[in-house]
Design a protein around this motif. Structure first.
Motif, short mmCIF file in Angstrom:
data_model
loop_
_atom_site.label_atom_id
_atom_site.label_comp_id
_atom_site.label_asym_id
_atom_site.label_seq_id
_atom_site.Cartn_x
_atom_site.Cartn_y
_atom_site.Cartn_z
N UNK A 181 20.04 -8.84 26.54
CA UNK A 181 19.47 -7.73 27.10
C UNK A 181 19.58 -7.39 28.50
N UNK A 182 19.43 -8.39 29.30
CA UNK A 182 19.68 -8.57 30.71
C UNK A 182 21.17 -7.91 30.96
N UNK A 183 22.09 -8.75 30.28
CA UNK A 183 23.55 -8.55 30.53
C UNK A 183 23.90 -6.94 30.17
N UNK A 184 23.15 -6.66 29.07
CA UNK A 184 23.71 -5.21 28.44
C UNK A 184 23.01 -4.22 29.53
N UNK A 185 21.47 -4.41 29.85
CA UNK A 185 21.03 -3.73 30.67
C UNK A 185 21.87 -3.48 32.28
N UNK A 186 22.36 -4.57 32.72
CA UNK A 186 22.97 -4.67 34.04
C UNK A 186 24.43 -4.07 33.96
N UNK A 187 25.18 -4.19 32.71
CA UNK A 187 26.39 -3.64 32.53
C UNK A 187 26.45 -2.18 32.34
#
Length: 148
Positions: free
Chosen positions: A36-42
């Motif tokens: 979730x954190x990766x997708x939010x950031x990207x």
């Protein structure tokens, strides 16, 4: 029984936090939180529940050859029992074969990337796949089908 032309998987008011907290396997839950954190950031988009089991980020409008249209997340995932399923652009296997080659252990299916564990894959390659997917869905990277 009559069938509906309405899409089943649409954004809901469901709580992403509650959904992820309910993932029974502790390792899968931790991977889901990290994803979730990766997708939010990207993507630069907030996490939203799509239907009852997909965490999506942003949205785009698609049109099939027959004229039918719908909406889908720019990118998303679902923490399933056997795999983390990451929803990417259709045909990503051909579009981005060199990125997949450096990703690490995975399986693919029509627009889906199946991962057992995030620690087993190259996070920069995963981020690259997500970024390329978002660019294609936003219409920024239409010619990205040369396996780069």
């Amino acid at each position: 029984m009559a069938t509906s032309n309405q899409p089943v998987t649409v954004p809901t008011d469901g709580s992403v936090d509650d959904f992820l907290a309910a993932v029974p396997d502790e390792r899968r839950r931790a991977d889901a939180e990290r994803l979730r954190a990766i997708l939010r950031e990207v993507t630069g988009e907030p996490a939203v529940m799509w239907g009852s089991s997909i965490v999506g980020f942003g949205s785009y409008r698609y049109t099939y050859a027959n004229g039918r249209t719908g909406d889908w997340p720019l990118a998303g995932f679902s923490p399933r029992k056997q795999h983390l399923v990451v929803y990417l652009v259709g045909g990503f296997e051909e579009r981005h074969s060199s990125v997949l080659a450096r990703l690490g252990p995975h399986k693919t299916g029509r627009g889906c990337l199946y991962l057992k564990r995030l620690d087993d894959v190259d996070e920069s390659a995963l981020r690259d796949l997500i970024d390329r997917t978002v660019r294609v869905h936003k219409g920024v990277d239409r010619a990205s089908n040369r396996g780069q």
